[in-house]
Design a protein around this motif. Sequence first.
Motif, mmCIF file in Angstrom:
data_model
loop_
_atom_site.group_PDB
_atom_site.id
_atom_site.type_symbol
_atom_site.label_atom_id
_atom_site.label_comp_id
_atom_site.label_asym_id
_atom_site.label_seq_id
_atom_site.Cartn_x
_atom_site.Cartn_y
_atom_site.Cartn_z
ATOM 1 N N PHE A 223 -47.846 12.649 -27.196
ATOM 2 C CA PHE A 223 -48.369 13.432 -28.309
ATOM 3 C C PHE A 223 -49.639 14.136 -27.869
ATOM 4 O O PHE A 223 -50.265 13.777 -26.866
ATOM 5 C CB PHE A 223 -48.647 12.533 -29.524
ATOM 6 N N HIS A 224 -49.991 15.177 -28.637
ATOM 7 C CA HIS A 224 -51.190 15.964 -28.391
ATOM 8 C C HIS A 224 -52.171 15.670 -29.510
ATOM 9 O O HIS A 224 -51.821 15.723 -30.692
ATOM 10 C CB HIS A 224 -50.842 17.465 -28.353
ATOM 11 N N LYS A 225 -53.413 15.413 -29.165
ATOM 12 C CA LYS A 225 -54.397 14.960 -30.140
ATOM 13 C C LYS A 225 -54.796 16.062 -31.115
ATOM 14 O O LYS A 225 -55.108 15.779 -32.265
ATOM 15 C CB LYS A 225 -55.649 14.434 -29.420
ATOM 16 N N ILE A 226 -54.780 17.309 -30.691
ATOM 17 C CA ILE A 226 -55.249 18.389 -31.555
ATOM 18 C C ILE A 226 -54.106 18.946 -32.402
ATOM 19 O O ILE A 226 -54.207 19.057 -33.627
ATOM 20 C CB ILE A 226 -55.902 19.497 -30.715
ATOM 21 N N THR A 227 -53.009 19.339 -31.752
ATOM 22 C CA THR A 227 -51.903 19.950 -32.489
ATOM 23 C C THR A 227 -51.088 18.923 -33.269
ATOM 24 O O THR A 227 -50.405 19.284 -34.236
ATOM 25 C CB THR A 227 -50.975 20.685 -31.521
ATOM 26 N N GLY A 228 -51.166 17.648 -32.867
ATOM 27 C CA GLY A 228 -50.371 16.634 -33.541
ATOM 28 C C GLY A 228 -48.901 16.644 -33.143
ATOM 29 O O GLY A 228 -48.097 15.903 -33.723
ATOM 30 N N ARG A 229 -48.540 17.486 -32.200
ATOM 31 C CA ARG A 229 -47.145 17.561 -31.739
ATOM 32 C C ARG A 229 -46.818 16.309 -30.956
ATOM 33 O O ARG A 229 -47.550 15.900 -30.071
ATOM 34 C CB ARG A 229 -46.957 18.811 -30.877
ATOM 35 N N ARG A 230 -45.718 15.679 -31.280
ATOM 36 C CA ARG A 230 -45.329 14.468 -30.576
ATOM 37 C C ARG A 230 -43.825 14.474 -30.343
ATOM 38 O O ARG A 230 -43.068 15.065 -31.099
ATOM 39 C CB ARG A 230 -45.752 13.206 -31.341
ATOM 40 N N THR A 231 -43.438 13.818 -29.256
ATOM 41 C CA THR A 231 -42.027 13.727 -28.902
ATOM 42 C C THR A 231 -41.758 12.376 -28.248
ATOM 43 O O THR A 231 -42.635 11.817 -27.584
ATOM 44 C CB THR A 231 -41.624 14.854 -27.944
ATOM 45 N N VAL A 232 -40.560 11.877 -28.460
ATOM 46 C CA VAL A 232 -40.152 10.580 -27.896
ATOM 47 C C VAL A 232 -39.333 10.860 -26.650
ATOM 48 O O VAL A 232 -38.391 11.674 -26.672
ATOM 49 C CB VAL A 232 -39.334 9.763 -28.907
ATOM 50 N N VAL A 233 -39.681 10.180 -25.553
ATOM 51 C CA VAL A 233 -38.991 10.374 -24.282
ATOM 52 C C VAL A 233 -38.434 9.042 -23.821
ATOM 53 O O VAL A 233 -38.904 7.964 -24.233
ATOM 54 C CB VAL A 233 -39.934 10.963 -23.217
ATOM 55 N N TYR A 234 -37.421 9.137 -22.964
ATOM 56 C CA TYR A 234 -36.758 7.956 -22.407
ATOM 57 C C TYR A 234 -36.870 8.023 -20.897
ATOM 58 O O TYR A 234 -36.441 8.999 -20.278
ATOM 59 C CB TYR A 234 -35.288 7.908 -22.833
ATOM 60 N N VAL A 235 -37.454 6.983 -20.320
ATOM 61 C CA VAL A 235 -37.719 6.937 -18.884
ATOM 62 C C VAL A 235 -36.853 5.826 -18.278
ATOM 63 O O VAL A 235 -36.773 4.721 -18.826
ATOM 64 C CB VAL A 235 -39.208 6.693 -18.589
ATOM 65 N N ARG A 236 -36.201 6.147 -17.141
ATOM 66 C CA ARG A 236 -35.377 5.188 -16.428
ATOM 67 C C ARG A 236 -35.739 5.227 -14.953
ATOM 68 O O ARG A 236 -36.220 6.242 -14.444
ATOM 69 C CB ARG A 236 -33.881 5.495 -16.610
ATOM 70 N N GLU A 237 -35.472 4.151 -14.280
ATOM 71 C CA GLU A 237 -35.711 4.061 -12.845
ATOM 72 C C GLU A 237 -34.387 4.237 -12.122
ATOM 73 O O GLU A 237 -33.452 3.457 -12.304
ATOM 74 C CB GLU A 237 -36.352 2.726 -12.490
ATOM 75 N N VAL A 238 -34.321 5.280 -11.330
ATOM 76 C CA VAL A 238 -33.108 5.573 -10.569
ATOM 77 C C VAL A 238 -33.497 5.695 -9.102
ATOM 78 O O VAL A 238 -34.215 6.631 -8.719
ATOM 79 C CB VAL A 238 -32.454 6.879 -11.059
ATOM 80 N N ARG A 239 -33.042 4.716 -8.293
ATOM 81 C CA ARG A 239 -33.314 4.709 -6.849
ATOM 82 C C ARG A 239 -34.807 4.822 -6.564
ATOM 83 O O ARG A 239 -35.251 5.715 -5.838
ATOM 84 C CB ARG A 239 -32.545 5.835 -6.151
ATOM 85 N N ASP A 240 -35.565 3.937 -7.178
ATOM 86 C CA ASP A 240 -37.012 3.849 -6.997
ATOM 87 C C ASP A 240 -37.743 5.112 -7.451
ATOM 88 O O ASP A 240 -38.863 5.379 -7.018
ATOM 89 C CB ASP A 240 -37.366 3.564 -5.521
ATOM 90 N N SER A 241 -37.136 5.899 -8.328
ATOM 91 C CA SER A 241 -37.779 7.101 -8.870
ATOM 92 C C SER A 241 -37.670 7.063 -10.385
ATOM 93 O O SER A 241 -36.646 6.624 -10.940
ATOM 94 C CB SER A 241 -37.122 8.376 -8.332
ATOM 95 N N LEU A 242 -38.711 7.528 -11.050
ATOM 96 C CA LEU A 242 -38.723 7.575 -12.502
ATOM 97 C C LEU A 242 -38.099 8.893 -12.958
ATOM 98 O O LEU A 242 -38.530 9.974 -12.548
ATOM 99 C CB LEU A 242 -40.157 7.456 -13.034
ATOM 100 N N MET A 243 -37.095 8.772 -13.796
ATOM 101 C CA MET A 243 -36.410 9.940 -14.329
ATOM 102 C C MET A 243 -36.548 9.940 -15.839
ATOM 103 O O MET A 243 -36.499 8.887 -16.487
ATOM 104 C CB MET A 243 -34.927 9.924 -13.951
ATOM 105 N N ILE A 244 -36.723 11.133 -16.423
ATOM 106 C CA ILE A 244 -36.882 11.292 -17.860
ATOM 107 C C ILE A 244 -35.688 12.075 -18.396
ATOM 108 O O ILE A 244 -35.181 13.004 -17.756
ATOM 109 C CB ILE A 244 -38.203 12.023 -18.188
ATOM 110 N N ARG A 245 -35.220 11.660 -19.570
ATOM 111 C CA ARG A 245 -34.080 12.321 -20.196
ATOM 112 C C ARG A 245 -34.532 13.636 -20.828
ATOM 113 O O ARG A 245 -35.398 13.651 -21.718
ATOM 114 C CB ARG A 245 -33.482 11.410 -21.269
#
Length: 267
Positions: A223-245
């Motif tokens: 989220f952003h403190k000023i605009t208030g915009r927020r989003t939910v993300v999903y993070v997974r570990e694939v072959r020792d790397s972090l991937m986001i959906r």
Amino acid sequence: IIQSVMNEEDQANGGTSNIHCTPPKQSGGMTSPPEKDKPNTEHDLLIALERQRQALEKQRAAELEAERRRKELDELEEVRRNDARRAAEDRQALSVRLEKERKMIEVIEMKRQWIFNQMMFLEGQAATDRKGLEVAEITNRYKIEHQIRTQWQYLVARIPVYSAQQVIKEPSPVSSPVGRYVAIKGDDIDRKVSKAVNRVFGKNVYTQTRIKRLAHMGEYVVFHKITGRRTVVYVREVRDSLMIRVGGGWDDFEGWLERHVNIGLED
């Protein structure tokens, strides 16, 4: 024939001839006249026969000439009749062809008129569509301007108002540096997320973007403190790397965070 020739000669001479072609009858002990008293008629007979022959030849030639001329006239008449028949057939064929061409011209004219009507209809429809598109474009532009104006008013209304004393004593929220992200113990994904977040935030110490772990493993809210915009993300570990959906696929988490750290999550 000899007698008739001699008669004709006698008539031409104005008298009758006492010479006969047949010898006189021998009766009563009369004797034939002596040879010296007989007239010389053999030459005249030959001449008469020759003349008769020539006359017959001339007549035959005249008949042949007349027959030839009659045949020529018959041939010429036949040729004339054939020419007249062919001319009549040609005129009939020409009239039939002209009628077909006239019908074809009528069909072509009807098709041309139909195509012209279709073109006029399509041009009118295209003009209507263009006007509709222009109206829709103007409407969308006004809608976008209204949305931008409303969002700007919303953002302006959320900006805090500080007094002069507060501005002097307290630093503004924009100038305050971001703190370090602390991972939860026992969560390997959160530990790697904290390393990536601290690396990105270390490069952008005054960013107003924040990240917080949710109840489930791998779920975070950015989220952003000023605009208030927020989003939910999903993070997974694939072959020792972090991937986001992202949408229908996956992206590198640290790269995605670097791209979105200073834009207020507008993307």
